[in-house]
Write a protein that holds these residues in place. Structure first.
Motif, PDB file in Angstrom:
ATOM      1  N   TYR A  77       0.831  -1.210   0.000  1.00  0.00           N
ATOM      2  CA  TYR A  77       0.000   0.000   0.000  1.00  0.00           C
ATOM      3  C   TYR A  77       0.866   1.260   0.000  1.00  0.00           C
ATOM      4  O   TYR A  77       0.633   2.181  -0.773  1.00  0.00           O
ATOM      5  N   LYS A 232      -4.689  -6.627  14.936  1.00  0.00           N
ATOM      6  CA  LYS A 232      -4.801  -5.174  14.902  1.00  0.00           C
ATOM      7  C   LYS A 232      -4.345  -4.563  13.579  1.00  0.00           C
ATOM      8  O   LYS A 232      -4.810  -3.513  13.168  1.00  0.00           O
ATOM      9  N   PRO A 288      -3.217 -18.743  22.089  1.00  0.00           N
ATOM     10  CA  PRO A 288      -3.125 -17.591  23.000  1.00  0.00           C
ATOM     11  C   PRO A 288      -2.631 -16.296  22.343  1.00  0.00           C
ATOM     12  O   PRO A 288      -2.812 -15.227  22.896  1.00  0.00           O
ATOM     13  N   VAL A 289      -2.019 -16.393  21.182  1.00  0.00           N
ATOM     14  CA  VAL A 289      -1.492 -15.187  20.545  1.00  0.00           C
ATOM     15  C   VAL A 289      -2.623 -14.204  20.247  1.00  0.00           C
ATOM     16  O   VAL A 289      -2.403 -12.997  20.135  1.00  0.00           O
ATOM     17  N   LYS A 291      -4.693 -13.099  22.227  1.00  0.00           N
ATOM     18  CA  LYS A 291      -4.811 -12.146  23.336  1.00  0.00           C
ATOM     19  C   LYS A 291      -3.841 -10.976  23.206  1.00  0.00           C
ATOM     20  O   LYS A 291      -3.958  -9.990  23.913  1.00  0.00           O
ATOM     21  N   THR A 292      -2.837 -11.106  22.343  1.00  0.00           N
ATOM     22  CA  THR A 292      -1.892 -10.001  22.161  1.00  0.00           C
ATOM     23  C   THR A 292      -2.343  -9.069  21.050  1.00  0.00           C
ATOM     24  O   THR A 292      -1.696  -8.060  20.791  1.00  0.00           O
ATOM     25  N   THR A 294      -2.354  -9.748  17.861  1.00  0.00           N
ATOM     26  CA  THR A 294      -1.565  -9.874  16.627  1.00  0.00           C
ATOM     27  C   THR A 294      -1.952 -11.124  15.823  1.00  0.00           C
ATOM     28  O   THR A 294      -1.181 -11.591  14.995  1.00  0.00           O
ATOM     29  N   ASP A 296      -3.149 -12.161  13.002  1.00  0.00           N
ATOM     30  CA  ASP A 296      -3.563 -11.743  11.668  1.00  0.00           C
ATOM     31  C   ASP A 296      -3.624 -12.947  10.727  1.00  0.00           C
ATOM     32  O   ASP A 296      -3.438 -14.087  11.152  1.00  0.00           O
ATOM     33  N   PHE A 435      -9.284   4.633   4.913  1.00  0.00           N
ATOM     34  CA  PHE A 435      -8.161   4.238   5.758  1.00  0.00           C
ATOM     35  C   PHE A 435      -8.305   4.776   7.174  1.00  0.00           C
ATOM     36  O   PHE A 435      -7.938   4.128   8.146  1.00  0.00           O
ATOM     37  N   GLU A 436      -8.889   6.001   7.274  1.00  0.00           N
ATOM     38  CA  GLU A 436      -9.148   6.529   8.617  1.00  0.00           C
ATOM     39  C   GLU A 436     -10.188   5.680   9.328  1.00  0.00           C
ATOM     40  O   GLU A 436     -10.064   5.368  10.518  1.00  0.00           O
ATOM     41  N   THR A 439      -8.507   2.306  10.257  1.00  0.00           N
ATOM     42  CA  THR A 439      -7.552   2.391  11.357  1.00  0.00           C
ATOM     43  C   THR A 439      -8.263   2.529  12.695  1.00  0.00           C
ATOM     44  O   THR A 439      -7.950   1.823  13.652  1.00  0.00           O
ATOM     45  N   ASP A 443      -8.380  -0.207  15.707  1.00  0.00           N
ATOM     46  CA  ASP A 443      -7.947   0.131  17.070  1.00  0.00           C
ATOM     47  C   ASP A 443      -9.027  -0.257  18.080  1.00  0.00           C
ATOM     48  O   ASP A 443      -8.740  -0.823  19.136  1.00  0.00           O
ATOM     49  N   ASP A 446      -9.454  -3.967  18.400  1.00  0.00           N
ATOM     50  CA  ASP A 446      -8.321  -4.514  19.157  1.00  0.00           C
ATOM     51  C   ASP A 446      -8.567  -4.396  20.663  1.00  0.00           C
ATOM     52  O   ASP A 446      -8.264  -5.310  21.427  1.00  0.00           O
ATOM     53  N   THR A 450      -8.627  -7.721  22.973  1.00  0.00           N
ATOM     54  CA  THR A 450      -7.692  -7.923  24.075  1.00  0.00           C
ATOM     55  C   THR A 450      -8.368  -7.701  25.436  1.00  0.00           C
ATOM     56  O   THR A 450      -7.696  -7.574  26.462  1.00  0.00           O
ATOM     57  N   LYS A 452     -10.275  -5.189  26.728  1.00  0.00           N
ATOM     58  CA  LYS A 452     -10.237  -3.911  27.439  1.00  0.00           C
ATOM     59  C   LYS A 452     -11.578  -3.184  27.397  1.00  0.00           C
ATOM     60  O   LYS A 452     -11.789  -2.253  28.157  1.00  0.00           O
TER      61      LYS A 452
ATOM     62  N   PRO B 192       3.424 -16.733  22.269  1.00  0.00           N
ATOM     63  CA  PRO B 192       3.001 -17.696  23.292  1.00  0.00           C
ATOM     64  C   PRO B 192       3.005 -19.147  22.806  1.00  0.00           C
ATOM     65  O   PRO B 192       3.076 -20.056  23.633  1.00  0.00           O
ATOM     66  N   GLN B 208      -0.411 -20.681  31.673  1.00  0.00           N
ATOM     67  CA  GLN B 208      -0.232 -20.018  30.382  1.00  0.00           C
ATOM     68  C   GLN B 208       0.358 -18.623  30.592  1.00  0.00           C
ATOM     69  O   GLN B 208      -0.210 -17.805  31.312  1.00  0.00           O
ATOM     70  N   ILE B 210       1.513 -15.178  28.633  1.00  0.00           N
ATOM     71  CA  ILE B 210       1.500 -14.410  27.380  1.00  0.00           C
ATOM     72  C   ILE B 210       2.021 -13.017  27.672  1.00  0.00           C
ATOM     73  O   ILE B 210       1.307 -12.168  28.184  1.00  0.00           O
ATOM     74  N   MET B 212       2.850 -10.386  25.818  1.00  0.00           N
ATOM     75  CA  MET B 212       2.379  -9.187  25.127  1.00  0.00           C
ATOM     76  C   MET B 212       0.887  -8.915  25.304  1.00  0.00           C
ATOM     77  O   MET B 212       0.322  -8.121  24.564  1.00  0.00           O
ATOM     78  N   SER B 213       0.231  -9.567  26.254  1.00  0.00           N
ATOM     79  CA  SER B 213      -1.214  -9.383  26.366  1.00  0.00           C
ATOM     80  C   SER B 213      -1.614  -8.264  27.326  1.00  0.00           C
ATOM     81  O   SER B 213      -2.769  -7.930  27.445  1.00  0.00           O
ATOM     82  N   LYS B 299       1.975  -3.470  16.842  1.00  0.00           N
ATOM     83  CA  LYS B 299       1.146  -2.649  15.949  1.00  0.00           C
ATOM     84  C   LYS B 299       0.461  -1.516  16.723  1.00  0.00           C
ATOM     85  O   LYS B 299      -0.609  -1.052  16.356  1.00  0.00           O
ATOM     86  N   ASN B 302      -2.290  -2.593  22.943  1.00  0.00           N
ATOM     87  CA  ASN B 302      -2.013  -2.477  24.373  1.00  0.00           C
ATOM     88  C   ASN B 302      -1.466  -1.106  24.745  1.00  0.00           C
ATOM     89  O   ASN B 302      -0.571  -0.979  25.572  1.00  0.00           O
ATOM     90  N   ARG B 313       1.009   6.767  10.576  1.00  0.00           N
ATOM     91  CA  ARG B 313      -0.378   6.434  10.218  1.00  0.00           C
ATOM     92  C   ARG B 313      -1.090   7.645   9.621  1.00  0.00           C
ATOM     93  O   ARG B 313      -1.820   7.538   8.645  1.00  0.00           O
ATOM     94  N   GLU B 317      -0.329   6.614   5.756  1.00  0.00           N
ATOM     95  CA  GLU B 317      -1.447   5.727   5.468  1.00  0.00           C
ATOM     96  C   GLU B 317      -2.696   6.511   5.115  1.00  0.00           C
ATOM     97  O   GLU B 317      -3.401   6.187   4.180  1.00  0.00           O
ATOM     98  N   GLN B 318      -2.971   7.551   5.902  1.00  0.00           N
ATOM     99  CA  GLN B 318      -4.223   8.276   5.689  1.00  0.00           C
ATOM    100  C   GLN B 318      -4.038   9.488   4.789  1.00  0.00           C
ATOM    101  O   GLN B 318      -4.980  10.214   4.531  1.00  0.00           O
TER     102      GLN B 318
END
Lengths: 477, 353
Positions: A77, A232, A288-289, A291-292, A294, A296, A435-436, A439, A443, A446, A450, A452, B192, B208, B210, B212-213, B299, B302, B313, B317-318
């Motif tokens: 891109y 993300k 478990p990845v 939860k981070t 990432t 994709d 793209f806005e 993004t 976010d 994500d 995760t 939150k 993980p 477990q 992780i 980066m969580s 990315k 967190n 970004r 990107e934008q």
């Protein structure tokens, strides 16, 4: 240096400049025509280049060459965007993700092709021979209006990748039946008939610890039932979430209803939130990845190829690596089906899904001579014969006569899911603000993925942002 | 040289001689202006280029005849600096006062609008402020980690011990790797499922793990990766200071029975203070620009989005080019304030000592 030498120097420089300019013009009108293209560096593009070099004979009798700049996916891109916006006018064709269309059309880089279609009955026939979902996603701006721009390069949909050795094991089959009172899908047809409920059961059922048994063998590492994209980066959760939202009857902001359509009340409608909740409910069965934030399309694909999950929902475009024993530990154990969907009260499955894949698009500075050859090239590329060869080499085709041919399903194991999936494909927005929107949405998703914030807050935040952004852009009244 | 330079009288303004740079500028301005107004852009571009060359030639001849050899020697460097750095810098400063997007054909003057937007607008400002706070956090953590580890490593390597040379090369390796390679390496290290970190902790704790969580974990992961890569740089600078301390000072101190601690503060530290300050300065500026590791590892998830990544970004990107320019200038301003503060403190302590 005297005044005379100064003038002479000026004259030399001017004539040099003139030569350069005139040279550019004569070059384009000669019988040698060069088409330049930018595309991602992956097999579908390499195949296109190979077929062109080996087989393409232009009807005009001109000598036509196709130059392709292959760019790695992660940079794609940025590089295309930089080339187009900088005004270097280097490419005649650009491969573009469908959602980029609006940004580059409004910028004046992508050329509308309605006049070419109207002037050329063969091209019109080619466009008409494509599946309408593909035409809408890859060619129209605003989305689903009769304003055409692109041609399919590699059309793509989400399918279920599954491991036969795990899901077809007799012991596992019996245990699954005893626990959920339903059959654990094993064949392609059974996978086609799998809804999200069964998929979630697969997730729960196959979550095993190191030392547990899987299909009769002791595991030397944790094992997981399911995976789908929930990351993300770029659009790596949007593609999943949109599908869930649509299947639950919710919606995303609809650009065909601009300027009266809204984001508030649609993006955060009760049904959309329900879809988001459904999407989040299965994350706990994944490796478990997730939860981070990432997880994709590449991470879930790798986990599947390394034999860490039983089922993965991913793009066909990543499939070749899973078939190759050099890159896949499960190469000889694969079975493919359609992506799961939501079963309604009538027992039918709603599989509305975010479309993948890329069109290639003509640019506005392409000269008439080049356009003539470009149209010839496109017609050749989309001709059934070449599309069959492309599919046989690992590509996909949107041409109805090609993908309905009985031969088509024999090319690749996932092709059996292709034709039936096409009817269900929809695309996200094609507007320049994509793209806005993407993004901010990524976010927010994500944060939900995760753990939150909850689905409701997430969808409210997305809706508020989009409403505000699109109002400022004049796309919402 | 200065004597020779006075010997040549300045030519009359109207004299057509090669070193009459004043006339060359005047001609260049007039010709360029006319060509821009009359000719199409593709031609006037070349005309302006030719006139600029003409002015440069006149300057060169003038300098040569007046024996300004020093100026002639640095001129190419300054020209490159101007074209590649100063001009784009000023251009982007100008751009930050306009509403402009690289993928749209319109441009509109809005004064300080972009700055107001990134600092006060209720949608845009939150992102800017949280990115700035995160950046500050990364600056503090990564720089302290690198300074401490780098300093200790330098102390270690200033002593002689077996295999020192080979270990030193090994320790310096991370600094020479590409950031992307290190980033990908750490992605797997922290993963993980495939990563060794979770594998080890899982087998000890049985639970477990992780990394980066959570925010704490993600920040720790990034700081560790950054410190792993850049502590050797600090070490190298400090080591240079340590080996330059004359041995006889320590011998004299030993005769006077000065404690090791006092030896360090009275002898070693003054020698390495300048280099420590330099390392601190370099690493702070670099840490302020941290984006690559964040992109590779989280990315921005967190709550680890830094101002540089935010800028990428927005601007790349934008395509919000002018808003990106405003953020860049905000960053530049902060870096300049920060570095001057450092230099001020460093100088004050030197004077005080």
């Amino acid at each position: 240096m005297t005044a005379m030498t100064k003038v002479k120097g000026l004259a030399t420089a001017a004539s040099f400049a003139a030569t350069l300019l005139v040279g550019g013009v004569t070059y384009a009108s000669a019988d040698e025509v060069k088409l330049t293209m930018v595309g991602p560096d992956w097999p579908p593009m390499r195949i296109m280049k190979k077929f062109f070099d080996e087989q393409y004979k232009p009807a005009s009798g001109n000598k036509v060459t196709l130059d392709i700049d292959f760019i790695p996916w992660p940079d794609f891109y940025t590089r295309v965007n930089a080339s187009l916006t900088s005004g270097e006018q280097k490419y005649n064709f650009a491969v573009s993700d469908s959602q980029w269309l609006g940004a580059f059309i409004e910028g004046g880089y992508f050329r509308k092709i309605n006049d070419l279609i109207d002037a050329d009955p063969e091209l019109k026939a080619t466009m008409d021979s494509m599946h309408p979902a593909i035409v809408n996603a890859y060619s129209t701006y605003p989305n689903s209006t009769p304003n055409y721009y692109g041609f399919p390069q590699f059309p793509d949909v989400l399918v279920t990748y599954a491991r036969k050795d795990v899901i077809c094991d007799e012991g596992e089959q019996a245990a699954f039946k005893a626990k959920y009172n339903e059959k654990l899908p094993c064949t392609g047809e059974e996978l086609d008939n799998m809804d999200w409920n069964t998929f979630a059961h697969v997730g729960e059922f196959f979550q095993r610890k190191k030392g547990d048994k899987l299909a009769g063998q002791v595991l030397d590492d944790d094992f997981y039932g399911i995976a789908y994209q929930a990351g993300k980066g770029y659009d790596f959760s949007t593609s999943s979430v949109h599908s869930f939202v649509w299947q639950h009857g919710g919606g995303i902001w609809d650009e065909t209803k601009a300027p009266t359509g809204h984001a508030e009340g649609v993006v955060n409608s009760a049904k959309s939130i329900e879809g988001m909740d459904h999407f989040m409910s299965m994350l706990k069965w994944m490796p478990p990845v997730v939860k981070t934030g990432t997880m994709d399309i590449f991470v879930s694909d790798q986990l599947f190829r390394e034999g860490k999950v039983a089922m993965n929902v991913d793009w066909i475009g990543l499939g070749e690596a899973s078939l190759d024993p050099k890159t896949s530990k499960v190469a000889d154990k694969l079975v493919f089906g359609m992506a799961p969907g939501l079963r309604g009260a009538d027992g039918k499955i709603n599989r509305t899904s975010q479309i993948g894949g890329q069109p290639f698009v003509l640019t506005t500075w392409t000269t008439d001579a080049q356009i003539k050859e470009a149209v010839g090239f496109v017609k050749w590329w989309l001709s059934p014969e070449i599309q069959h060869q492309f599919a046989a080499a690992g590509g996909q085709s949107a041409i109805t006569s090609v993908y309905t041919d009985p031969k088509y399903v024999t090319y690749r194991p996932w092709n059996r899911a292709w034709a039936n999936s096409l009817d269900w494909q929809k695309d996200m927005w094609h507007v320049p603000q994509f793209f806005e929107m993407l993004t901010q949405q990524q976010d927010q998703y994500d944060l939900a993925i995760t753990g939150k914030q909850d689905a409701k807050t997430t969808m409210n935040n997305v809706a508020k942002f989009q409403e505000d952004l699109l109002k400022n852009a004049g796309l919402i009244q | 040289m200065t004597a020779a330079s006075h010997s040549l009288p300045a030519p009359l303004f109207t004299a057509v001689v090669a070193h009459n740079w004043k006339l060359a500028i005047a001609v260049a301005v007039v010709v360029s202006a006319i060509s821009i107004a009359v000719l199409p852009a593709a031609l006037s571009f070349w005309v302006v280029g030719v006139t600029a060359t003409l002015v440069a030639a006149a300057f060169t001849v003038n300098a040569y005849r007046r024996h300004y050899f020093g100026a002639l020697l640095v001129a190419p460097a300054i020209a490159v600096l101007f074209v590649m750095n100063i001009f784009p810098l000023l251009w982007s400063l100008g751009l930050s006062f306009f509403a402009y997007q690289a993928n749209q054909q319109t441009i509109r003057f809005i004064g300080l609008g972009n700055y107001a937007r990134i600092l006060t607008n209720d949608l845009a400002a939150n992102a800017t402020w949280s990115a700035l706070i995160n950046t500050a956090m990364f600056v503090v953590f990564t720089v302290s980690a690198q300074m401490i580890v780098g300093f200790l490593l330098a102390i270690l390597f200033s002593k002689q011990f077996p295999l020192r040379k080979y270990l030193l090369i090994l320790v310096l390796t991370p600094m020479m790797l590409s950031v992307v390679a290190s980033g990908v390496f750490f992605t797997y290290y922290y993963d993980p499922t495939f990563g060794i970190l979770s594998y080890v902790i899982n087998s000890i704790a049985g639970d477990q793990f992780i990394l980066m969580s959570t925010k704490v974990g993600a920040v720790t992961g990034i700081v560790f990766a950054d410190a792993w890569m850049w502590s050797p740089f600090v070490m190298l600078l400090v080591l240079a200071g340590l080996v330059s301390v004359p041995k006889y000072l320590y011998e004299a101190a030993a005769i006077d029975r000065v404690s090791r601690w006092r030896q360090f503060w009275m002898i070693t530290f003054p020698y390495i203070r300048g280099l420590l300050m330099l390392a601190l300065l370099f690493r702070t500026i670099e840490a302020f620009k941290l984006a690559d590791l964040v992109i590779l590892l989280t990315k921005g998830g967190n709550d680890t989005l830094t101002i540089s990544y935010h800028l990428i970004r927005i601007a790349n990107e934008q395509n919000k080019t002018s808003e990106g320019a405003a953020i860049s200038y905000l960053m530049l301003f902060m870096v300049i304030v920060l570095t001057n503060l450092y230099l001020y403190l460093a100088n004050r302590r030197t004077l005080g000592a």
